[in-house]
Design a protein around this motif. Sequence first.
Motif, PDB file in Angstrom:
ATOM      1  N   GLN A 179      10.415   8.053  -5.911  1.00 27.38           N
ATOM      2  CA  GLN A 179       9.048   7.783  -6.188  1.00 27.38           C
ATOM      3  C   GLN A 179       8.403   7.426  -4.577  1.00 27.38           C
ATOM      4  O   GLN A 179       8.532   6.509  -4.399  1.00 27.38           O
ATOM      5  N   SER A 180       7.345   8.171  -4.083  1.00 25.46           N
ATOM      6  CA  SER A 180       6.818   7.703  -2.777  1.00 25.46           C
ATOM      7  C   SER A 180       5.412   7.597  -3.060  1.00 25.46           C
ATOM      8  O   SER A 180       4.568   8.449  -3.298  1.00 25.46           O
ATOM      9  N   TRP A 181       4.927   6.282  -3.265  1.00 23.34           N
ATOM     10  CA  TRP A 181       3.673   5.954  -3.359  1.00 23.34           C
ATOM     11  C   TRP A 181       2.713   5.794  -2.391  1.00 23.34           C
ATOM     12  O   TRP A 181       2.957   5.498  -1.560  1.00 23.34           O
ATOM     13  N   SER A 182       1.499   6.550  -2.625  1.00 24.31           N
ATOM     14  CA  SER A 182       0.416   5.998  -1.594  1.00 24.31           C
ATOM     15  C   SER A 182      -0.292   4.926  -1.921  1.00 24.31           C
ATOM     16  O   SER A 182      -0.364   4.291  -3.017  1.00 24.31           O
ATOM     17  N   ALA A 183      -1.510   4.632  -0.868  1.00 25.74           N
ATOM     18  CA  ALA A 183      -2.302   3.514  -0.842  1.00 25.74           C
ATOM     19  C   ALA A 183      -3.286   4.001  -2.334  1.00 25.74           C
ATOM     20  O   ALA A 183      -3.361   5.063  -2.655  1.00 25.74           O
TER      21      ALA A 183
ATOM     22  N   THR B  44       0.756  -1.148   0.019  1.00 22.97           N
ATOM     23  CA  THR B  44       0.094   0.136  -0.062  1.00 22.97           C
ATOM     24  C   THR B  44       0.768   1.397   0.107  1.00 22.97           C
ATOM     25  O   THR B  44       0.377   2.335   0.089  1.00 22.97           O
ATOM     26  N   GLY B  45       2.016   0.979  -0.355  1.00 23.18           N
ATOM     27  CA  GLY B  45       2.844   2.281  -0.217  1.00 23.18           C
ATOM     28  C   GLY B  45       4.408   2.264  -0.487  1.00 23.18           C
ATOM     29  O   GLY B  45       4.930   2.580   0.450  1.00 23.18           O
ATOM     30  N   GLU B  46       4.696   1.614  -1.398  1.00 23.23           N
ATOM     31  CA  GLU B  46       6.258   1.614  -2.095  1.00 23.23           C
ATOM     32  C   GLU B  46       6.844   2.805  -1.896  1.00 23.23           C
ATOM     33  O   GLU B  46       6.437   3.753  -2.585  1.00 23.23           O
ATOM     34  N   LYS B  47       8.158   2.720  -1.858  1.00 23.79           N
ATOM     35  CA  LYS B  47       9.164   3.820  -2.213  1.00 23.79           C
ATOM     36  C   LYS B  47      10.142   3.343  -3.106  1.00 23.79           C
ATOM     37  O   LYS B  47      10.726   2.302  -2.592  1.00 23.79           O
TER      38      LYS B  47
END
Length: 163
Positions: free
Chosen positions: A80-84, A47-50
């Motif tokens: 890249q900081s991904w959100s859920a 739910t939130g990879e970096k």
Amino acid sequence: MTTREELGGTVEEVYALFTDVAFQEAKCLATTDDANHFSVDVMGGPTGEKVRTERHLKSDGLPDVARSFVGEHLTIIEVQSWSAPAADGSRESAVDMHVKGAPLTLKGTLRLEPAGGATVKVLDLDLKAHVPFIGGKIERAAAEPIEAAIAIESELIREWLAR
């Protein structure tokens, strides 16, 4: 700088590529001038990879004053900081890219939006060179290789989705 394009996979398929080490390594190899100097690190959970990449590019196209900061190679660090996923299935990442040792940054967002069985990738970035008087010249010189790298990444996504 804003780009918008449709990709032939679902949001989860495209997101899976962005957070896949092998895909990021292929992207680095396709966008670097030095295959021996790149790294990829993917951290986090579903739910939130970096994603952090570091790679070298030649500094040939930059003005002399900019090359004096970075030397023969630019060391590009991209995070890249991904959100859920949102309720509609879309995904969003903060994008932070900078050049090691140089006052050049690229910040913005990468958004993956569902479009039927496809995905619309929206990249909205702000390129800034923090150098008095010549910042604009550096930004213009840096924009071309950055746009080329974005195009290479998009083509790789299409190739990998077609597998």
